[in-house]
Design a protein around this motif. Sequence first.
Motif, mmCIF file in Angstrom:
data_model
loop_
_atom_site.group_PDB
_atom_site.id
_atom_site.type_symbol
_atom_site.label_atom_id
_atom_site.label_comp_id
_atom_site.label_asym_id
_atom_site.label_seq_id
_atom_site.Cartn_x
_atom_site.Cartn_y
_atom_site.Cartn_z
ATOM 1 N N ARG A 161 0.832 -1.208 0.000
ATOM 2 C CA ARG A 161 0.000 0.000 0.000
ATOM 3 C C ARG A 161 0.868 1.260 0.000
ATOM 4 O O ARG A 161 0.679 2.168 0.815
ATOM 5 C CB ARG A 161 -0.921 0.001 1.236
ATOM 6 N N SER A 164 -0.710 6.574 -2.511
ATOM 7 C CA SER A 164 -1.456 7.509 -1.674
ATOM 8 C C SER A 164 -2.965 7.281 -1.843
ATOM 9 O O SER A 164 -3.390 6.357 -2.523
ATOM 10 C CB SER A 164 -1.059 8.917 -2.073
ATOM 11 N N PHE A 165 -3.768 8.120 -1.202
ATOM 12 C CA PHE A 165 -5.226 7.978 -1.332
ATOM 13 C C PHE A 165 -5.833 9.189 -2.012
ATOM 14 O O PHE A 165 -5.189 10.225 -2.171
ATOM 15 C CB PHE A 165 -5.862 7.803 0.046
ATOM 16 N N TYR A 176 -8.992 2.566 1.050
ATOM 17 C CA TYR A 176 -7.715 2.936 1.654
ATOM 18 C C TYR A 176 -7.724 2.713 3.157
ATOM 19 O O TYR A 176 -6.681 2.560 3.782
ATOM 20 C CB TYR A 176 -7.425 4.419 1.355
ATOM 21 N N LYS A 215 -10.206 -2.238 4.813
ATOM 22 C CA LYS A 215 -9.281 -1.575 3.878
ATOM 23 C C LYS A 215 -8.649 -2.627 2.970
ATOM 24 O O LYS A 215 -8.550 -3.797 3.335
ATOM 25 C CB LYS A 215 -8.215 -0.792 4.627
ATOM 26 N N LYS A 255 -12.371 7.246 1.115
ATOM 27 C CA LYS A 255 -10.958 7.259 0.715
ATOM 28 C C LYS A 255 -10.653 5.983 -0.059
ATOM 29 O O LYS A 255 -10.892 4.875 0.443
ATOM 30 C CB LYS A 255 -10.054 7.265 1.957
ATOM 31 N N VAL A 259 -7.542 4.049 -2.658
ATOM 32 C CA VAL A 259 -6.139 4.105 -3.048
ATOM 33 C C VAL A 259 -6.054 4.719 -4.443
ATOM 34 O O VAL A 259 -6.851 4.396 -5.320
ATOM 35 C CB VAL A 259 -5.505 2.690 -3.056
ATOM 36 N N LYS A 260 -5.106 5.638 -4.626
ATOM 37 C CA LYS A 260 -4.902 6.247 -5.947
ATOM 38 C C LYS A 260 -4.529 5.174 -6.953
ATOM 39 O O LYS A 260 -3.772 4.256 -6.627
ATOM 40 C CB LYS A 260 -3.770 7.271 -5.878
ATOM 41 N N LEU A 298 -1.231 -1.354 -4.418
ATOM 42 C CA LEU A 298 -2.597 -0.927 -4.089
ATOM 43 C C LEU A 298 -2.998 -1.369 -2.680
ATOM 44 O O LEU A 298 -3.984 -0.877 -2.132
ATOM 45 C CB LEU A 298 -3.597 -1.543 -5.077
#
Lengths: 410, 410
Positions: free
Chosen positions: A23, A26-27, A41, A158, A179, A181-182, A328
């Motif tokens: 992970r 970022s989020f 996230y 998450k 939120k 994960v990007k 991710l």
Amino acid sequence: MLDKKYLTLKESVKLLLDYIEFRCLSFEIVSIESAYNRITYEDILAPENLPGFKRSTVDGFAVRSQDTFGAKETMPVYLTVKGHIPMGVAPDFSLNPGEAASIGTGGMLPEGADAVVMIEHVNVVSSDLIEILKPIGPGENVIFEDEDIKEGELVIPKGHKLKPQDIGALAGLGISQIKVVKKPVIAIILTGDEIIPYTEKVTPGKIRDINSFTLAGLIDLAGGIPLKMGIVKDDYKELKAIVNKAYELADIILITGGTSAGIKDMTAQIINELGEPGIIFHGVSIKPGKPIIAGVCNNKPVFGLPGHPVAVYICFELFVKPVINKMLGLTDKTYKPKVKAKLTKSISSQAGRRDFIRVYLEEKEGELLATPLLSKSGLIMTLVKANGILCIPEDLLGFEKDEIVEVELL
Amino acid sequence: MLDKKYLTLKESVKLLLDYIEFRCLSFEIVSIESAYNRITYEDILAPENLPGFKRSTVDGFAVRSQDTFGAKETMPVYLTVKGHIPMGVAPDFSLNPGEAASIGTGGMLPEGADAVVMIEHVNVVSSDLIEILKPIGPGENVIFEDEDIKEGELVIPKGHKLKPQDIGALAGLGISQIKVVKKPVIAIILTGDEIIPYTEKVTPGKIRDINSFTLAGLIDLAGGIPLKMGIVKDDYKELKAIVNKAYELADIILITGGTSAGIKDMTAQIINELGEPGIIFHGVSIKPGKPIIAGVCNNKPVFGLPGHPVAVYICFELFVKPVINKMLGLTDKTYKPKVKAKLTKSISSQAGRRDFIRVYLEEKEGELLATPLLSKSGLIMTLVKANGILCIPEDLLGFEKDEIVEVELL
């Protein structure tokens, strides 16, 4: 004849993943409408109870269950119907002993009621009197106010890929933004003096770009954003410049064709110059895909993928996808969809090497048959025609005709 | 106690699909970049050969194979190196008897050459002389000009869902635009006085919209475009107006909650008034999802789906998805991904009814276990927690604890 020079698939994947931080992406905050298939996230807890009130699961009469104890067909219990509970509102009365209220599926039970008798089990004597023919237990045909989800309870953990029903549950709880994960941006660099854009007419010796289209689709399915960086000639300076640019823009860099003779050493050198530790391995005992280069440069994975269309596909699935999943922070247990099928031809492999054979699955007379599509690995059509992949592990020399094998669905 | 009043799942699906015209949706022309996961509307034929020229699959020396016949380690054949073939260009010379040319993977063979000897099997004597140590057959290490795809050959059949590698092949052939089947627009109408938008605060008796979010995600995955029509009160005129509007805008209409007591007769009446033949069936011997209504009105499928979140999901998968697939003209053979698992609890069903049980799959000590998530069907959380669905067919009364069952992956 063990292929001792190269790592096995398992060794190489483990080695590579050890360099990838779980992970590490970022989020971003998105509305639930845009959150389908995204990865959570953080844990999502319930902000309130669902449904939030005592709700009927049937059409019938809300009752106090103890009033019905002892009811029999021969000696029914009589209850006074106090009123009807409309859908979507709190009843403006409560039930006293000996009273009932008509209610629809999803309706809110009045104060005092703890069960609902189905309409089928009731004799309606008059508009304000019913006969109950058998007893009902407390809670029967009722969903309690915190029975679906309790306030504070974990709704979605998450690292979970959000399915349609997950988004439904979030909506039910009134959660509008979460939120996630990007998505990793994944650069695709094509190398080779012979490669031209697909929009150009071919001249002898040239071949159109196939790989950026296969990769873009695979990246999208894996939850990433493909970033096509164009085609680079077999030139150190040009390749180095575009890899540096990709390093700025992307989270993962894929260089295709970077393992062939003209450009192999160049690719390896550029990956090693890009950052520490550089190349993790070069070559794995698999077919196709053997010359793959994998590196990590200051925490950014960089791959040199073989240029053959089938090898690109296999290497993406075997090496790039697990890296994406770890970045991710995906924690879902995934089961690769497989079927059992009967092999129509014998196929052989080399000890110590893991082979991936494209097969065509077909049902004939109730039996599932798998036909190996054997061909030179430079051909894209075997992959287009295939609907399954058969793996021959390192310790086998192949499979016999008519053997039952496990085929992964494509 | 056979559930004789209702059709079986198989009967009902067959009955419904008989009213649906295969590939009844129109087409649109899209660029291949936008064609991932779309369904081809027509057969796609190759406009040219791929690769279009004789191409080497290895690094080595292009030769006339007959020159190498008889070569041995003890008596090598000597060939004159006429030159090097750069990548991406047609060689400006041809090979005469006794001549060779150095070539890279993907390079174009010169006139006269019909095979490539791998660099590993050659002794380079000087810059213009090599030793060949064993014979090579014609065509070895060569892809012929029409070997991947031949001009006029079927590349992708109509009714196929386009995968990343398919788009790769189209790019390789220089095909930039294709005809795909239009995505069906699928209207979602929510009914019920108790339903409020997910953005609103709940008051006692109200419940937020869950189903439009689950359905929108399922529709998207099935290749359709969800069209949310909002929430309608249990009112004939209001519902009729919105169904009429949906009929104008959409290819398929889903009315959720339209099977509950307050609104059931209303929904049925409106579907029958909308067009011929109207309702096809009302109620199927399944659990959950039993009260489903399916109709076809002037070739447009209209569904009344039960309001329970789990029933909505199951009914979509069982009835709406096959209808979408037939309207799209999908011809791909699909295999539902399934796994075998050991049941941790006994579960019972009713003869003549097909039950769909949500289960949680978990690996413990190398064994895959399936735990049934039994609960009232109004609860969304069982579906969120589940990662598999177990079907109990009509002719079974259930499964025993420790039985090995086949679970469909969610």
